[in-house]
Scaffold this motif. Structure first.
Motif, PDB file in Angstrom:
ATOM      1  N   HIS A  54      46.505  30.784  42.681  1.00 35.09           N
ATOM      2  CA  HIS A  54      46.990  31.812  41.678  1.00 35.09           C
ATOM      3  C   HIS A  54      46.090  31.930  40.490  1.00 35.09           C
ATOM      4  O   HIS A  54      45.481  31.084  40.090  1.00 35.09           O
ATOM      5  N   GLU A 111      48.134  40.566  37.781  1.00 38.97           N
ATOM      6  CA  GLU A 111      49.451  40.034  38.264  1.00 38.97           C
ATOM      7  C   GLU A 111      50.695  40.383  36.991  1.00 38.97           C
ATOM      8  O   GLU A 111      51.589  40.571  37.530  1.00 38.97           O
ATOM      9  N   SER A 142      51.958  30.628  43.708  1.00 35.80           N
ATOM     10  CA  SER A 142      52.165  30.033  42.232  1.00 35.80           C
ATOM     11  C   SER A 142      51.170  28.772  42.277  1.00 35.80           C
ATOM     12  O   SER A 142      51.404  27.948  41.211  1.00 35.80           O
TER      13      SER A 142
END
Length: 318
Positions: free
Chosen positions: A27, A215, A273
């Motif tokens: 991420h 994001e 993640s």
């Protein structure tokens, strides 16, 4: 100390692969944090080793401020560095100090100048206290850190975006402020001033910070395509931000530059993640190499410091 004291000056090369591969398996949040920590640790180790080499190498130069016992024959035998090497290290330290000082002063000066320019501006059209709209036909948008932080956007940029794209833009810049991305950028800029081998990490962190904000923006507006469209459209019309060094929404697009990669990432699936890549991947191997290089750099610097302190304590009279 031995030749190991020189290793922290070249070990940043072990982090180059992770700078190129981390975006594929991490991420952006984890990538930015990981590479910033690596940059900071390796930069500190580089400075520490330059200081040690400079102190040891210049101990015999007449007129130096060091204790006379530091140039005793037993010290020279244990720490065999010629004064030419020590002098070169001192000059490098001076250049590093100058480069870091200029970077910090430029950062603070731009912040102060931008703050003065924004003083007295009315609240943005959406009623947000953190939004400053400048009456400028040149399209740009950037996050100005401070207490409080401000989102600076020109009327030219707002005019070039649709309503949902404006929402994505503001969410992007507020993410920069919320996560204090300017600290990541400044840390890696200073690290690159200390050791040029860390410049790939500086570029990678700047890209990861933009992807991190992308994001957050996509999550805030609820549609990744809207954010991708806003990034692409802003890049087509925007110019360089008038506040260099801060996180800007988009810069003029190039065929292989960061903007196309950001758009492609937004049009793809949501990134994982995880904050560390899988071990059995090229990115995982690169992360392991970078971690080992960082650990070895820190151990070499610590070993050199301890060796020098023990030796000098033994030869320094009470």
């Amino acid at each position: 100390m031995g030749f190991f004291v020189f290793l922290p000056l070249v070990l940043p090369l072990t982090a180059v692969p992770i700078a190129r591969l981390t975006e594929q398996h991490l991420h952006p949040r984890g990538a930015a944090r990981l590479m910033t920590v690596i940059s900071a640790v390796m930069a500190v180790c580089s400075v520490l080793c330059l200081v040690l080499i400079g102190v040891v190498g210049t101990a015999q130069i007449p007129g130096n401020p060091l204790p006379d016992s530091w140039s005793d024959p037993e010290v020279r035998a244990a720490l065999p560095y010629h004064e030419t090497v020590g002098t070169a290290a001192m000059w490098l330290l001076a250049l590093v100090s100058l480069a870091c000082s200029r970077t910090v002063v430029r950062h603070l000066r731009v912040r102060a100048r931008a703050r003065r320019a924004l003083a007295g501006l009315p609240v943005g059209p959406d009623g947000a206290d953190d939004l400053a709209v400048l009456p400028d036909h040149s399209p740009y948008a950037y996050a100005l850190p401070g207490s409080p932080g401000r989102v600076v956007v020109s009327t030219g940029m707002l005019a070039g975006l649709a309503a949902d794209e404006r929402e994505a833009l503001l969410a992007h810049e507020r993410a920069h402020l919320r996560h204090r991305h300017h600290r990541y950028l400044l840390t890696t800029q200073l690290a690159a001033c200390v050791n040029p081998f860390l410049r790939p990490l500086q570029s990678a962190v700047a890209y990861s910070a933009e992807r991190w904000a992308d994001e957050d923006s996509a999550q805030a507006v609820g549609d990744r395509r809207i954010t991708a469209r806003a990034v692409a459209r802003a890049a087509l019309v925007s110019h360089a931000a008038p506040a260099p060094g801060f996180a800007a929404f988009a810069t003029p697009a190039t065929a292989a530059g960061p903007v196309p990669r950001r758009v492609a990432a937004l049009l793809g699936p949501v990134p994982t993640s995880r904050n560390w890549p899988p071990a059995k991947t090229p990115a995982g191997l690169a992360a392991m190499v970078a971690a080992i290089g960082t650990a070895v750099s820190a151990l070499c610097a610590l070993n050199a410091v301890v060796a020098l302190l023990v030796l000098l304590k033994a030869v320094t009279p009470l």
